[in-house]
Design an enzyme around this catalytic site. Structure first.
Site, PDB file in Angstrom:
ATOM      1  N   ASP A  90      -5.751   5.644  -3.213  1.00  0.00           N
ATOM      2  CA  ASP A  90      -5.394   4.239  -3.155  1.00  0.00           C
ATOM      3  C   ASP A  90      -4.340   3.892  -4.204  1.00  0.00           C
ATOM      4  O   ASP A  90      -4.581   4.044  -5.396  1.00  0.00           O
ATOM      5  CB  ASP A  90      -6.664   3.422  -3.399  1.00  0.00           C
ATOM      6  CG  ASP A  90      -6.386   1.935  -3.407  1.00  0.00           C
ATOM      7  OD1 ASP A  90      -5.525   1.486  -2.640  1.00  0.00           O
ATOM      8  OD2 ASP A  90      -7.037   1.230  -4.184  1.00  0.00           O
ATOM      9  N   ASP A 299       1.674  -2.045   0.194  1.00  0.00           N
ATOM     10  CA  ASP A 299       0.249  -1.714   0.154  1.00  0.00           C
ATOM     11  C   ASP A 299      -0.132  -0.876   1.364  1.00  0.00           C
ATOM     12  O   ASP A 299      -0.143  -1.369   2.491  1.00  0.00           O
ATOM     13  CB  ASP A 299      -0.558  -3.014   0.128  1.00  0.00           C
ATOM     14  CG  ASP A 299      -2.050  -2.758   0.213  1.00  0.00           C
ATOM     15  OD1 ASP A 299      -2.476  -1.627  -0.100  1.00  0.00           O
ATOM     16  OD2 ASP A 299      -2.784  -3.675   0.607  1.00  0.00           O
TER      17      ASP A 299
END
Ligand SMILES: *[C@@H]1O[C@H](CO)[C@@H](O)[C@H](O)[C@H]1NC(C)=O
Ligand SMILES: *[C@@H]1O[C@H](CO)[C@@H](O)[C@H](O)[C@H]1NC(C)=O
Ligand SMILES: *[C@@H]1O[C@H](CO)[C@@H](O)[C@H](O)[C@H]1NC(C)=O
Ligand SMILES: *[C@@H]1O[C@H](CO)[C@@H](O)[C@H](O)[C@H]1NC(C)=O
Ligand SMILES: *[C@@H]1O[C@H](CO)[C@@H](O)[C@H](O)[C@H]1NC(C)=O
Ligand SMILES: *[C@@H]1O[C@H](CO)[C@@H](O)[C@H](O)[C@H]1NC(C)=O
Ligand SMILES: *[C@@H]1O[C@H](CO)[C@@H](O)[C@H](O)[C@H]1NC(C)=O
Ligand SMILES: *[C@@H]1O[C@H](CO)[C@@H](O)[C@H](O)[C@H]1NC(C)=O
Ligand SMILES: *[C@@H]1O[C@H](CO)[C@@H](O)[C@H](O)[C@H]1NC(C)=O
Ligand SMILES: *[C@@H]1O[C@H](CO)[C@@H](O)[C@H](O)[C@H]1NC(C)=O
Length: 514
Positions: A90, A299
């Site tokens: 992530d 993102d």
């Protein structure tokens, strides 16, 4: 196992080693990590074949977007002897945490609603590793969907292919209701020890990317993210290097914008950049939608895009989409496979393109109507997520606070890898590098983003007029088809006004109190 940090030495690297008499030691300063891509609403139900789609949620017209989240899973071998756990990689968080074997919520007893299955992705038993050291400090994280993890910090060895990396700090959660841990590789200012809610004495520590650098396994705290195309099952992260075979044209460098300076952050905490305009290209014309600056978060954890209401409205007008108040989306007819309309994202003198087709999600199985996967949002963090990011090759330089972007090339299976030792090799500063977003302004229609020089990914253009100007299309470019990215932002704001999307951790959104 998917978590294969492989030390690579490409032929190009070897060539440069000899021709520039670079120390041979630089040859190995590359760490490659391959991951599996899956999509879904939660990690435990995600799969490689899922795509964002609408589901009828009841007998009425109500439809619901599903599979909004993108997950990148890797397997880590930790401790002595090694214990394997799967974690989600992530870029939107900065800590590594894994589930402890003593998590009381692990179990198979279906009598307890709260019980989760910990066997599929694995747990870590601190007492079974002879090399584990506790830091005797506590860890806590909470996500926007209510998931939580708490436990303690410690250190152990992590085996990465042919090297053992020591001194990696990670948290072992002795209480969590998430089946999977997270490997956050974001900026150090976002570490929970620094920006987390339960922190009275904030401090930063060396997270994995920094430990790789400090251990001299890489020469700069930087990595290249290649998500491959939207249908691919795998992608990779190359720590400390760039693979020139995975993109077209030049890498263009833009600064990461520190959008939380007002809140006391001296350095950026997330990957926000300045979008300097948007346009639409068809086979016969290029239309500029706007040249207004928009701050966007890159993102990879979300599937669609969340963009300013006025911008989405202008694009919708251009593509003939109409607003559906029931859905809070724009809908339009779906496009045929061979449609060549592209969305053009201008980052200050260079373009990334994505087929409009990729931003259209069927709202029914008949494919007669599609949702425009750029969700209008009036405030909060605007996000370009996975559907956009599958079209870029992105180099994140965590030391220089810069990101270099180029149009991704999916077609090349070769590798042409070069170590990043100072600036990103092959990258040049974008023409409008210094022209960064400073504050949110209203979207002004028109302008001309199609006046790039011949060095850019997109072609040259004639001058065009203000709103809705067009130009004739120049001859073939090398752009590959791509899909738009999207990401997920909510309208939630925490009490300090930080958008919760700030802390997106894959499907989960970390809420934090400063
Ligand atoms: C080799 O790596 C060192 C850092 O470890 C760096 O200072 C040096 O510039 C590198 N050499 C080349 C030619 O890249
Ligand atoms: C997946 O997680 C959700 C909670 O997020 C849970 O309700 C569901 O039962 C889980 N499904 C499986 C197959 O474990
Ligand atoms: C990745 O996918 C392969 C099958 O394609 C599977 O064998 C492997 O376990 C997966 N790894 C992770 C970390 O999910
Ligand atoms: C590790 O051992 C200690 C001491 O025996 C015990 O108190 C603790 O519960 C154990 N932790 C785990 C995760 O098994
Ligand atoms: C964890 O618990 C919270 C609060 O009870 C709940 O909202 C959340 O859905 C749970 N998450 C999972 C993955 O079960
Ligand atoms: C969980 O870990 C924290 C931090 O190390 C510790 O304070 C707490 O006692 C642990 N709880 C259990 C049930 O082991
Ligand atoms: C890593 O550590 C393990 C366990 O100590 C050892 O067996 C292995 O040989 C080490 N690998 C390297 C590359 O040093
Ligand atoms: C854990 O302890 C080590 C050694 O003191 C320290 O370097 C590291 O920063 C600590 N990690 C965290 C997350 O506090
Ligand atoms: C195009 O790139 C070349 C080499 O990178 C550079 O010398 C030249 O100035 C660039 N042209 C423009 C118009 O920027
Ligand atoms: C822009 O368009 C207006 C009318 O639409 C026209 O009068 C003007 O000459 C145009 N300017 C340029 C530079 O093409």
């Amino acid at each position: 196992m998917r978590f294969s940090f492989v030390c690579l030495a490409s032929s190009l690297l070897l060539n440069s080693v000899y021709s520039n008499s670079i120390s041979l030691e630089n040859e190995s300063k590359i760490v490659k990590l391959s991951f599996n891509k899956t999509y879904g609403d939660s990690f435990n139900t995600s799969s490689q074949s899922n795509k964002p789609l609408f589901k009828r949620s009841n007998d009425y017209e109500e439809v619901q977007l599903t599979n909004e989240q993108s997950f990148y899973s890797v397997e880590l071998d930790i401790g002595t002897p090694v214990q394997s756990v799967v974690v989600l990689i992530d870029t939107g968080s900065s800590d590594l945490w894994i589930t402890g074997s003593n998590n009381p919520l692990c179990g198979s007893s279906s009598s307890d609603d709260e019980t989760i299955d910990c066997s599929t992705y694995g747990t870590f038993d601190i007492n079974s590793s002879s090399t584990y050291h506790s830091n005797d400090t506590s860890f806590e994280i909470t996500y926007g969907d209510g998931s939580y993890a708490s436990g303690g910090w410690g250190q152990d060895v992590i085996a990465l292919s042919d090297v053992n990396v020591t001194g990696v700090s990670f948290a072992v959660a002795n209480y969590t209701n998430s089946t999977v841990g997270v490997l956050g590789i974001g900026l150090p200012s976002l570490e929970t020890t620094f920006s987390g809610s339960s922190t009275n004495a904030p401090y930063q520590y060396a997270n994995l990317p920094i430990v790789l650098r400090e251990s001299d396994l890489i020469s700069k705290t930087a990595y290249s993210l290649y998500l491959d195309n939207a249908d691919a099952a795998h992608g990779s992260i190359l720590f400390g290097a760039v693979d020139h075979s995975k993109y077209y044209g030049n890498l263009n460098t833009i600064p990461i914008v520190n959008v939380y300076r007002d809140q006391g952050y001296l350095e950026p905490i997330e990957f926000d950049v300045t979008l300097q305009g948007m346009g639409i290209s068809t086979t016969d014309e290029d239309i500029t939608i706007t040249q207004s600056q928009i701050r966007v978060l890159l993102d990879s954890g979300t599937t669609i895009s969340y963009m300013p209401t006025d911008l989405v409205s202008l694009i919708a007008q251009s593509i003939g989409a109409t607003y559906s108040p029931a859905l809070n989306f724009y809908v339009t007819r779906c496009l045929p496979e061979n449609d060549e309309t592209e969305l053009v994202f201008d980052f200050g003198g260079f373009h990334i393109t994505a087929p409009l087709r990729d931003f259209l999600i069927p709202t029914s199985t008949s494919y007669s109507q599609c949702m425009f996967a750029m969700v209008p949002q009036s405030y909060g963090t605007f996000i370009l997520g996975d559907v956009f990011l599958t079209h870029v090759y992105a180099v994140y330089d965590l030391e220089s606070y810069e990101i270099s972007l180029a149009q991704a090339d999916y077609s090349n299976d070769d590798e042409n890898i070069e170590v990043i030792s100072s600036t990103v090799p092959g990258a040049t500063r974008a023409a409008s590098y210094s022209n960064t977003w400073s504050r949110t302004e209203s979207i002004v229609a028109g302008g001309n983003i199609f006046t790039l020089d011949s060095n850019s990914t997109t072609s040259t253009a004639t001058n065009i007029n203000s709103s809705g100007s067009t130009r004739s299309r120049s001859s073939g470019t090398t752009r590959s088809s791509s899909t738009p990215s999207d990401s997920r932002s909510t309208n939630d704001q925490n009490i300090l006004g930080l958008p919760t999307a700030l802390l997106t951790v894959s499907a989960l959104i970390l809420t934090l109190l400063l």
